[in-house]
Design a protein around this motif. Structure first.
Motif, PDB file in Angstrom:
ATOM      1  N   PRO A  40       4.883 -40.119 -34.295  1.00  0.00           N
ATOM      2  CA  PRO A  40       4.142 -40.649 -34.747  1.00  0.00           C
ATOM      3  C   PRO A  40       2.548 -40.345 -33.973  1.00  0.00           C
ATOM      4  CG  PRO A  40       4.851 -41.921 -32.777  1.00  0.00           C
ATOM      5  CD  PRO A  40       6.292 -40.621 -33.302  1.00  0.00           C
ATOM      6  N   GLU A  41       3.190 -39.124 -33.368  1.00  0.00           N
ATOM      7  CA  GLU A  41       1.738 -38.627 -32.414  1.00  0.00           C
ATOM      8  C   GLU A  41       1.219 -37.767 -33.495  1.00  0.00           C
ATOM      9  OE1 GLU A  41       2.131 -37.370 -28.465  1.00  0.00           O
ATOM     10  OE2 GLU A  41       2.798 -39.928 -28.014  1.00  0.00           O
ATOM     11  N   VAL A  42       1.718 -37.425 -34.276  1.00  0.00           N
ATOM     12  CA  VAL A  42       1.143 -36.170 -35.707  1.00  0.00           C
ATOM     13  C   VAL A  42       0.621 -36.639 -36.373  1.00  0.00           C
ATOM     14  CG1 VAL A  42       2.155 -33.909 -36.667  1.00  0.00           C
ATOM     15  CG2 VAL A  42       3.387 -34.345 -34.562  1.00  0.00           C
ATOM     16  N   TYR A  57       3.730 -48.693 -29.748  1.00  0.00           N
ATOM     17  CA  TYR A  57       4.636 -48.230 -29.095  1.00  0.00           C
ATOM     18  C   TYR A  57       5.706 -48.284 -30.065  1.00  0.00           C
ATOM     19  CZ  TYR A  57       1.224 -48.367 -24.876  1.00  0.00           C
ATOM     20  OH  TYR A  57      -0.005 -48.788 -24.626  1.00  0.00           O
ATOM     21  N   ASP A  58       6.149 -49.578 -30.360  1.00  0.00           N
ATOM     22  CA  ASP A  58       6.968 -49.641 -31.444  1.00  0.00           C
ATOM     23  C   ASP A  58       7.703 -48.328 -32.146  1.00  0.00           C
ATOM     24  OD1 ASP A  58       7.658 -51.856 -30.789  1.00  0.00           O
ATOM     25  OD2 ASP A  58       6.424 -53.151 -32.197  1.00  0.00           O
ATOM     26  N   GLU A  59       6.739 -48.081 -33.103  1.00  0.00           N
ATOM     27  CA  GLU A  59       6.876 -46.877 -33.611  1.00  0.00           C
ATOM     28  C   GLU A  59       7.183 -45.594 -32.867  1.00  0.00           C
ATOM     29  OE1 GLU A  59       4.589 -44.365 -37.027  1.00  0.00           O
ATOM     30  OE2 GLU A  59       4.018 -45.845 -35.779  1.00  0.00           O
ATOM     31  N   GLY A  60       6.977 -45.718 -31.833  1.00  0.00           N
ATOM     32  CA  GLY A  60       7.475 -44.686 -30.843  1.00  0.00           C
ATOM     33  C   GLY A  60       8.428 -44.225 -30.455  1.00  0.00           C
ATOM     34  N   LYS A  61       9.339 -45.636 -29.759  1.00  0.00           N
ATOM     35  CA  LYS A  61      10.510 -46.574 -29.435  1.00  0.00           C
ATOM     36  C   LYS A  61      11.468 -46.029 -30.640  1.00  0.00           C
ATOM     37  CE  LYS A  61      12.953 -49.399 -27.319  1.00  0.00           C
ATOM     38  NZ  LYS A  61      13.243 -50.538 -26.647  1.00  0.00           N
ATOM     39  N   ALA A  64      11.406 -41.927 -30.487  1.00  0.00           N
ATOM     40  CA  ALA A  64      12.760 -41.523 -29.730  1.00  0.00           C
ATOM     41  C   ALA A  64      14.492 -41.601 -29.932  1.00  0.00           C
ATOM     42  CB  ALA A  64      11.504 -42.075 -28.526  1.00  0.00           C
ATOM     43  N   GLU A  65      14.455 -42.889 -30.017  1.00  0.00           N
ATOM     44  CA  GLU A  65      15.743 -43.391 -29.960  1.00  0.00           C
ATOM     45  C   GLU A  65      16.662 -42.999 -32.250  1.00  0.00           C
ATOM     46  OE1 GLU A  65      17.774 -44.759 -27.662  1.00  0.00           O
ATOM     47  OE2 GLU A  65      15.924 -44.501 -26.439  1.00  0.00           O
ATOM     48  N   HIS A  66      16.426 -41.736 -31.982  1.00  0.00           N
ATOM     49  CA  HIS A  66      17.006 -41.252 -33.056  1.00  0.00           C
ATOM     50  C   HIS A  66      18.812 -41.463 -32.929  1.00  0.00           C
ATOM     51  CE1 HIS A  66      18.217 -37.507 -30.782  1.00  0.00           C
ATOM     52  NE2 HIS A  66      16.675 -37.782 -30.928  1.00  0.00           N
ATOM     53  N   SER A  67      19.680 -41.558 -33.872  1.00  0.00           N
ATOM     54  CA  SER A  67      20.739 -41.496 -34.381  1.00  0.00           C
ATOM     55  C   SER A  67      21.627 -41.230 -33.869  1.00  0.00           C
ATOM     56  CB  SER A  67      21.012 -41.764 -35.804  1.00  0.00           C
ATOM     57  OG  SER A  67      20.966 -40.397 -35.908  1.00  0.00           O
ATOM     58  N   LEU A  68      21.208 -39.666 -33.218  1.00  0.00           N
ATOM     59  CA  LEU A  68      21.866 -38.523 -32.414  1.00  0.00           C
ATOM     60  C   LEU A  68      21.713 -38.990 -30.866  1.00  0.00           C
ATOM     61  CD1 LEU A  68      23.634 -36.615 -31.970  1.00  0.00           C
ATOM     62  CD2 LEU A  68      21.905 -34.759 -31.472  1.00  0.00           C
TER      63      LEU A  68
END
Length: 91
Positions: A40-42, A57-61, A64-68
């Protein structure tokens, strides 16, 4: 390429090195694509860059919380659990 260069680099002993470097380059490429497309920062377009600093914040979370990370969170931090339990657990 000359035949001496091919003889030097295309030997069976060099194939594991090519495989390791290929995997590393592939992982770097996938991370680059993930950061460009999902971070989201790019912001690549001029319209999105003009928006300035966003409090998303929702998009950043979600990024950061990807499936792996969700998969690894449920596991014990062990590389070889069977060997660890063999040597560590008393009989």
């Amino acid at each position: 390429m000359t035949s001496s260069t091919l003889k030097r680099w295309l030997r069976p002993e060099v194939f594991p090195l090519f495989a390791a470097v290929g995997v590393a380059v592939g992982m770097c490429g996938l991370q680059l694509i993930r950061n460009i497309s999902g971070n989201p920062e790019v912001r690549l377009t001029k319209k999105k860059r003009a928006a300035g600093v966003l409090d998303n914040y929702d998009e950043g979370k979600k990024y950061a919380e990807h499936s792996l990370r969700k998969f690894v969170r449920k596991r014990n931090p062990e590389i070889m659990p069977k060997i660890n339990s063999f040597f560590a657990d008393p009989k």
